[in-house]
Enzyme design. Sequence first.
Site, short mmCIF file in Angstrom:
data_model
loop_
_atom_site.label_atom_id
_atom_site.label_comp_id
_atom_site.label_asym_id
_atom_site.label_seq_id
_atom_site.Cartn_x
_atom_site.Cartn_y
_atom_site.Cartn_z
N GLU A 106 0.75 -1.27 -0.14
CA GLU A 106 0.06 0.06 -0.03
C GLU A 106 0.97 1.26 0.16
O GLU A 106 1.56 1.52 0.85
CB GLU A 106 -0.98 0.02 1.03
CG GLU A 106 -1.71 1.22 1.33
CD GLU A 106 -2.37 1.20 3.00
OE1 GLU A 106 -2.66 0.47 3.37
OE2 GLU A 106 -2.38 2.55 3.32
N ARG A 143 1.47 10.79 0.63
CA ARG A 143 1.92 11.48 1.66
C ARG A 143 3.17 12.45 1.09
O ARG A 143 3.39 13.16 1.84
CB ARG A 143 2.24 10.93 2.79
CG ARG A 143 1.09 10.32 3.43
CD ARG A 143 1.58 9.74 4.80
NE ARG A 143 0.52 8.67 5.22
CZ ARG A 143 0.56 7.99 6.34
NH1 ARG A 143 1.70 8.14 7.25
NH2 ARG A 143 -0.40 7.27 6.67
N LYS A 159 -10.91 -0.39 8.01
CA LYS A 159 -9.60 -0.09 8.60
C LYS A 159 -9.53 0.59 9.94
O LYS A 159 -10.35 1.80 10.12
CB LYS A 159 -8.77 0.84 7.48
CG LYS A 159 -7.43 1.22 8.35
CD LYS A 159 -6.70 2.16 7.25
CE LYS A 159 -5.47 2.63 7.76
NZ LYS A 159 -4.19 3.06 6.76
C1 3PG Z 1 -0.96 4.05 7.65
O1 3PG Z 1 -0.93 4.86 6.96
O2 3PG Z 1 -1.69 3.07 7.54
C2 3PG Z 1 0.04 4.05 8.80
O3 3PG Z 1 0.59 5.24 8.76
C3 3PG Z 1 0.92 2.79 9.14
O4 3PG Z 1 1.16 2.89 10.39
P1 3PG Z 1 2.47 2.46 10.89
O5 3PG Z 1 3.63 3.26 10.09
O6 3PG Z 1 2.65 3.07 12.42
O7 3PG Z 1 2.78 1.16 10.92
#
Ligand code: 3PG
Length: 210
Positions: free
Chosen positions: A41, A45, A128
């Site tokens: 995924e 950003r 989610k």
């Molecule tokens: C996301 O966008 O799903 C999260 O930022 C992932 O979270 P993590 O980097 O804390 O695993």
Amino acid sequence: MTFPLSFRPGFQIVPVCNLTTPEEASPLGGALLAGGIPVAEVTLRSPDALVGLKRLAGVDGLTVGAGTVRTAVQLRRAVDAGASFVVSPLLTEGLALAARDAGVPFLPGAVTAREIQLAVDAGFTTIKFFPAEPSGGLRVLRALCEVFPEVRFVPTGGISAATVLDYLAHPQVVAVGGSWMLPQGLRAAGDWAGVTAEVAACARLMASSP
Ligand code: 3PG
């Protein structure tokens, strides 16, 4: 369309890739494939995240989706760039309509009872749970699962190798998202063998999940 990725060992994890540069896409895709987790995924950003997504989607054998998709415009651009599924930290009517029009599996985000109910009302059955750890983690998720027994969850946010199996042990958790298997330090150092080893360790952990 609800989220129909068939979660099974190896697919119970959605690696979250915050690409720092599009140049990372190719070695990162190689590390995911070599480590045995052929899913990614890509979070939207950074300004050139779509360029990276497009490159990753071109890696043979990898199923690539877009994450952090907050608007209908972003969703359409992500699908145009090759995203075959879309993940969002939220749900709006515009996003739900855009996902339906694009015909892609869509995983909306929710963290409160109200947000979950709105997603259910909009026809989503897999949600989610984000941001999982900052929102109370498994303790809060367990309580919400009791209220929403028909909903399946993909907790994401702050999950690590130390906690992932606890989440997956919950019968309403179908998969977990996270970025811990793609450590930023190794990537910045160009240590793709190291990243592959982290991905492989994660894949072994997934395989040990009942
Ligand atoms: C996301 O966008 O799903 C999260 O930022 C992932 O979270 P993590 O980097 O804390 O695993």
